[in-house]
Motif scaffolding. Sequence first.
Motif, PDB file in Angstrom:
ATOM      1  N   TYR B  62      31.206  36.469  41.737  1.00 52.95           N
ATOM      2  CA  TYR B  62      31.970  35.249  41.723  1.00 52.95           C
ATOM      3  C   TYR B  62      33.242  35.461  41.628  1.00 52.95           C
ATOM      4  CZ  TYR B  62      29.249  32.223  38.569  1.00 52.95           C
ATOM      5  OH  TYR B  62      28.106  31.966  37.796  1.00 52.95           O
ATOM      6  N   ALA B  63      33.903  36.924  41.701  1.00 49.42           N
ATOM      7  CA  ALA B  63      35.120  37.610  42.375  1.00 49.42           C
ATOM      8  C   ALA B  63      35.165  38.139  42.978  1.00 49.42           C
ATOM      9  CB  ALA B  63      36.138  37.120  40.894  1.00 49.42           C
ATOM     10  N   PRO B  64      36.011  38.707  44.101  1.00 50.70           N
ATOM     11  CA  PRO B  64      35.751  40.189  44.394  1.00 50.70           C
ATOM     12  C   PRO B  64      36.149  41.414  43.696  1.00 50.70           C
ATOM     13  CG  PRO B  64      38.113  38.723  45.302  1.00 50.70           C
ATOM     14  CD  PRO B  64      37.232  37.893  44.353  1.00 50.70           C
ATOM     15  N   PHE B  65      35.645  41.428  42.806  1.00 46.22           N
ATOM     16  CA  PHE B  65      36.112  42.388  41.762  1.00 46.22           C
ATOM     17  C   PHE B  65      36.330  43.893  42.598  1.00 46.22           C
ATOM     18  CE2 PHE B  65      35.319  39.679  38.496  1.00 46.22           C
ATOM     19  CZ  PHE B  65      37.206  39.715  37.685  1.00 46.22           C
ATOM     20  N   PRO B  66      34.776  44.247  43.462  1.00 45.09           N
ATOM     21  CA  PRO B  66      35.337  45.697  43.983  1.00 45.09           C
ATOM     22  C   PRO B  66      36.179  45.338  45.058  1.00 45.09           C
ATOM     23  CG  PRO B  66      33.417  44.545  44.547  1.00 45.09           C
ATOM     24  CD  PRO B  66      34.321  43.283  43.603  1.00 45.09           C
ATOM     25  N   ARG B  67      37.093  44.707  45.343  1.00 43.14           N
ATOM     26  CA  ARG B  67      38.010  44.402  46.137  1.00 43.14           C
ATOM     27  C   ARG B  67      39.505  44.895  45.322  1.00 43.14           C
ATOM     28  NH1 ARG B  67      41.182  44.206  51.420  1.00 43.14           N
ATOM     29  NH2 ARG B  67      42.764  44.722  51.340  1.00 43.14           N
ATOM     30  N   TYR B  68      39.724  44.300  44.049  1.00 50.60           N
ATOM     31  CA  TYR B  68      40.726  43.939  43.212  1.00 50.60           C
ATOM     32  C   TYR B  68      40.854  45.751  42.840  1.00 50.60           C
ATOM     33  CZ  TYR B  68      40.602  38.809  42.718  1.00 50.60           C
ATOM     34  OH  TYR B  68      41.238  37.610  42.396  1.00 50.60           O
ATOM     35  N   THR B  72      43.620  47.997  42.751  1.00 52.65           N
ATOM     36  CA  THR B  72      44.434  48.999  41.936  1.00 52.65           C
ATOM     37  C   THR B  72      44.391  50.420  42.188  1.00 52.65           C
ATOM     38  OG1 THR B  72      44.333  46.951  40.371  1.00 52.65           O
ATOM     39  CG2 THR B  72      44.379  49.308  39.325  1.00 52.65           C
ATOM     40  N   PHE B  73      42.943  51.133  42.640  1.00 54.19           N
ATOM     41  CA  PHE B  73      43.160  52.018  42.688  1.00 54.19           C
ATOM     42  C   PHE B  73      44.082  53.247  43.411  1.00 54.19           C
ATOM     43  CE2 PHE B  73      40.697  56.355  45.245  1.00 54.19           C
ATOM     44  CZ  PHE B  73      40.690  57.632  44.013  1.00 54.19           C
ATOM     45  N   ILE B  74      44.064  52.352  44.683  1.00 52.72           N
ATOM     46  CA  ILE B  74      45.392  53.165  45.674  1.00 52.72           C
ATOM     47  C   ILE B  74      46.828  52.254  44.936  1.00 52.72           C
ATOM     48  CG2 ILE B  74      46.391  51.641  48.435  1.00 52.72           C
ATOM     49  CD1 ILE B  74      43.990  52.969  48.394  1.00 52.72           C
ATOM     50  N   LEU B  75      47.156  51.696  44.499  1.00 52.53           N
ATOM     51  CA  LEU B  75      48.173  51.410  43.459  1.00 52.53           C
ATOM     52  C   LEU B  75      48.547  52.335  42.740  1.00 52.53           C
ATOM     53  CD1 LEU B  75      50.417  49.292  42.262  1.00 52.53           C
ATOM     54  CD2 LEU B  75      49.208  48.790  41.245  1.00 52.53           C
ATOM     55  N   VAL B  76      47.947  52.582  42.519  1.00 49.95           N
ATOM     56  CA  VAL B  76      47.852  53.707  41.323  1.00 49.95           C
ATOM     57  C   VAL B  76      48.733  55.081  41.612  1.00 49.95           C
ATOM     58  CG1 VAL B  76      46.805  54.812  39.108  1.00 49.95           C
ATOM     59  CG2 VAL B  76      46.756  52.331  39.514  1.00 49.95           C
ATOM     60  N   THR B  77      47.652  55.373  43.275  1.00 48.01           N
ATOM     61  CA  THR B  77      47.711  56.390  43.507  1.00 48.01           C
ATOM     62  C   THR B  77      49.272  56.551  44.033  1.00 48.01           C
ATOM     63  OG1 THR B  77      45.566  56.018  43.599  1.00 48.01           O
ATOM     64  CG2 THR B  77      46.308  58.159  45.367  1.00 48.01           C
ATOM     65  N   THR B 136      52.228  42.952  49.813  1.00 46.76           N
ATOM     66  CA  THR B 136      51.544  44.016  49.797  1.00 46.76           C
ATOM     67  C   THR B 136      51.214  44.353  48.745  1.00 46.76           C
ATOM     68  OG1 THR B 136      53.585  44.869  50.779  1.00 46.76           O
ATOM     69  CG2 THR B 136      52.611  44.004  52.164  1.00 46.76           C
ATOM     70  N   ILE B 137      50.331  45.987  49.307  1.00 47.55           N
ATOM     71  CA  ILE B 137      50.582  46.593  48.061  1.00 47.55           C
ATOM     72  C   ILE B 137      52.043  47.587  46.801  1.00 47.55           C
ATOM     73  CG2 ILE B 137      49.111  48.897  46.954  1.00 47.55           C
ATOM     74  CD1 ILE B 137      46.498  47.449  47.469  1.00 47.55           C
ATOM     75  N   PRO B 138      52.535  47.949  48.228  1.00 50.59           N
ATOM     76  CA  PRO B 138      53.607  48.953  48.326  1.00 50.59           C
ATOM     77  C   PRO B 138      55.156  48.136  47.712  1.00 50.59           C
ATOM     78  CG  PRO B 138      52.927  48.965  50.937  1.00 50.59           C
ATOM     79  CD  PRO B 138      51.333  47.732  49.977  1.00 50.59           C
ATOM     80  N   ALA B 139      55.005  46.741  47.952  1.00 53.30           N
ATOM     81  CA  ALA B 139      55.649  45.909  46.652  1.00 53.30           C
ATOM     82  C   ALA B 139      56.083  45.667  45.712  1.00 53.30           C
ATOM     83  CB  ALA B 139      55.306  44.150  47.947  1.00 53.30           C
ATOM     84  N   ILE B 140      54.132  45.772  45.436  1.00 52.36           N
ATOM     85  CA  ILE B 140      54.220  46.072  43.834  1.00 52.36           C
ATOM     86  C   ILE B 140      54.392  47.229  43.084  1.00 52.36           C
ATOM     87  CG2 ILE B 140      52.584  45.840  42.220  1.00 52.36           C
ATOM     88  CD1 ILE B 140      51.039  45.175  43.678  1.00 52.36           C
ATOM     89  N   SER B 216      47.489  37.135  46.926  1.00 53.75           N
ATOM     90  CA  SER B 216      45.796  37.360  48.189  1.00 53.75           C
ATOM     91  C   SER B 216      45.369  37.462  47.633  1.00 53.75           C
ATOM     92  CB  SER B 216      45.864  37.438  49.902  1.00 53.75           C
ATOM     93  OG  SER B 216      46.169  38.645  49.771  1.00 53.75           O
ATOM     94  N   VAL B 217      43.813  37.912  47.747  1.00 51.17           N
ATOM     95  CA  VAL B 217      43.047  39.412  47.810  1.00 51.17           C
ATOM     96  C   VAL B 217      43.943  40.387  47.931  1.00 51.17           C
ATOM     97  CG1 VAL B 217      40.809  39.592  47.065  1.00 51.17           C
ATOM     98  CG2 VAL B 217      41.060  37.085  46.999  1.00 51.17           C
ATOM     99  N   ASN B 218      44.196  40.455  49.390  1.00 51.51           N
ATOM    100  CA  ASN B 218      44.603  41.718  49.783  1.00 51.51           C
ATOM    101  C   ASN B 218      45.217  42.281  49.213  1.00 51.51           C
ATOM    102  OD1 ASN B 218      43.150  40.438  51.856  1.00 51.51           O
ATOM    103  ND2 ASN B 218      44.515  40.169  52.942  1.00 51.51           N
ATOM    104  N   SER B 219      45.775  41.486  47.921  1.00 50.49           N
ATOM    105  CA  SER B 219      46.756  43.376  47.079  1.00 50.49           C
ATOM    106  C   SER B 219      46.209  42.991  45.815  1.00 50.49           C
ATOM    107  CB  SER B 219      47.943  42.091  47.629  1.00 50.49           C
ATOM    108  OG  SER B 219      48.648  41.024  46.734  1.00 50.49           O
ATOM    109  N   ARG B 220      46.174  42.246  45.533  1.00 46.17           N
ATOM    110  CA  ARG B 220      46.369  40.836  43.770  1.00 46.17           C
ATOM    111  C   ARG B 220      45.173  42.790  42.981  1.00 46.17           C
ATOM    112  NH1 ARG B 220      43.526  35.810  44.416  1.00 46.17           N
ATOM    113  NH2 ARG B 220      46.277  34.632  44.678  1.00 46.17           N
ATOM    114  N   PRO B 221      45.735  43.463  41.971  1.00 43.95           N
ATOM    115  CA  PRO B 221      45.170  44.536  41.766  1.00 43.95           C
ATOM    116  C   PRO B 221      43.993  43.595  40.491  1.00 43.95           C
ATOM    117  CG  PRO B 221      47.362  44.279  40.786  1.00 43.95           C
ATOM    118  CD  PRO B 221      47.033  43.286  42.431  1.00 43.95           C
ATOM    119  N   LEU B 222      43.859  44.379  39.684  1.00 45.33           N
ATOM    120  CA  LEU B 222      42.310  44.535  39.002  1.00 45.33           C
ATOM    121  C   LEU B 222      43.359  43.523  37.894  1.00 45.33           C
ATOM    122  CD1 LEU B 222      40.011  47.370  37.997  1.00 45.33           C
ATOM    123  CD2 LEU B 222      39.568  45.040  38.546  1.00 45.33           C
ATOM    124  N   THR B 223      44.051  43.423  37.746  1.00 44.84           N
ATOM    125  CA  THR B 223      44.558  42.590  35.672  1.00 44.84           C
ATOM    126  C   THR B 223      44.980  41.036  36.459  1.00 44.84           C
ATOM    127  OG1 THR B 223      46.832  43.918  36.733  1.00 44.84           O
ATOM    128  CG2 THR B 223      46.253  44.313  34.844  1.00 44.84           C
TER     129      THR B 223
END
Lengths: 296, 273
Positions: B62-68, B72-77, B136-140, B216-223
């Motif tokens: 239903y939702a792009p969880f693999p992408r989320y 999150t993985f990229i963000l945390v790293t 973007t992920i760096p923004a987070i 957007s889906v491109n940057s949203r983390p899991l939460t």
Amino acid sequence: MKSTFQLRYWNHINGWLLVLPAVFMIGLFTHYPIGANIFHSLFSMGTVTRPEVFTGLENYRYLMDDDIFWKVLKNNLVYSMCTVPASISIALGMALLINRNIKGRSLVRMSFFTPTVLPMIAVANIWLFFYTPEYGLFDQVFAFFGGDSHNWLGNPNSALYCLIVMVIWKEAGFFMVFYLAALQQLSPELKEAGLVEGSGGWYYFRRVTFPLLMPTTLFVMVNAVINSFKLVDHLIIMTKGGPDNASSLLLYYIYENAFSFWDTSYAATLTVVLVFILAIITIIQFTVVEKRIHYR
Amino acid sequence: MRLWGVEIGKIIETAGAWLLGALWLLPVVFALWSSFHPAEYSTRFELFAPLTTENFVRAWSYAPFPRYLFNTFILVTLILAAQFVLCTLAAYGFARFDFFGKDFVFALVLLQLMIMPEVLLVENYRTIGELGLLDTIPAIGLPYMASAFGIFLLRQSFKTIPKELIEAAQVEGVSALGILWKVYIPLSKSTYIAYGLVSVSYHWNNFLWPLVVTSSVNSRPLTVGLAIFGAPESGVDWSIITAATVMTMAPLLVAFILFQRQFVQSFMHSGIK
């Protein structure tokens, strides 16, 4: 051979070069926004057709007359005054239990600590279902004892307290860890001396353990109070501050103003109030708390 | 008083601890229950209710969880790597060099312990917008990369390293950065692990700021993905929402169960001044 003057000169330069990147980033995302918030709170909200205008303290006058602001502030005080003492006392109780040599101790410790590693959003999802009228866990338990169904989160009288119960569950295990650390540093000889003198468990706790844990209690308390002002994730899932702002908290009201109503200058004004509250807590910590505790 | 050779007080104590422990675990057990059972069993607790992974399969589709999860993985790293570099340098500066204005600057840094970036989200959103980094992920990650908490912890750790070791290295002609790399960092390994675990848990779970800066889906983390997925207006079945919830918390939860002692010790370590 370098002269001492040269050495000291290099100390200054190296020191500054090392701290500069981090200091710049902290300045950009902590000190600059504090200043910018104060600045923007003195202007009216700009629109496409009308640029923002300097209005002085107009936003603050509006704030004083804003019933929702006062309601949210009161909610936040109630929220802090319930969650902080309750989660701290439960945390202390947990730590004392685990510090005793009971069976299955590491399992119990794990279960106490589990909520700490869960995202607040996930926790809110689970508890949202607990509070669901009729089907939720709470109503099922009540129904078992012949009670009626309740609209826990939909009722302005209970919504805030539902959040409070959940937050206490979420945070107690986190604070427990600090008490555990402190308890491990208390000397066992002290305990023996207390028991030789024939003092009972409660007396010993009240006169020896609790006072010795005071620095930890104060440290945890400051953290708990700050958390109660900065963590509002669950509101977005569970109540959206409602019904009728009955469960709204200050940071959530800021978020609403900035990103739902797009009134960024009023959001800036509210942020100034929040920063002011946090600053008072900081000052209390540095003057009262730090003076009372002496670290080794 | 004793019962079967055990003190009664001890029995009450143990029972109390177990009861409280069970109560504390209940919400998690419940989430696991309802995610692994068909919807009609989500509130009916029968021991032999049929197990299913259907809820996970559907949530996944239903939702792009693999992408989320990837985000999150990229963000945390990214955050952790930046924090290690920035905080190590700053902590070294504060711990070992005497420079003009040091105490004042350190006090300014510590302000971040009390006033976290999420409190200042209105202006930080504006700043990120002006940098052209929205969504973007760096923004987070940016507002958290220089962490006062990390600087504080590492500085404490660096200060405990004996002067003799440093002097010995200096005699051998090792440079200032070489000393940091060869002496300070290896000897502070436990602090790095402790800080790393605390930081990863914090940012894996962080929500409000990522919600604000992503769209957007491109940057949203899991939460954030989970919150959108689980919103009442999305109309998704409860069991599927729980499955998504379990997926969001599973990686950290599994890590926690495997390295329980390390986790608790790390959080302990981080609280001691």
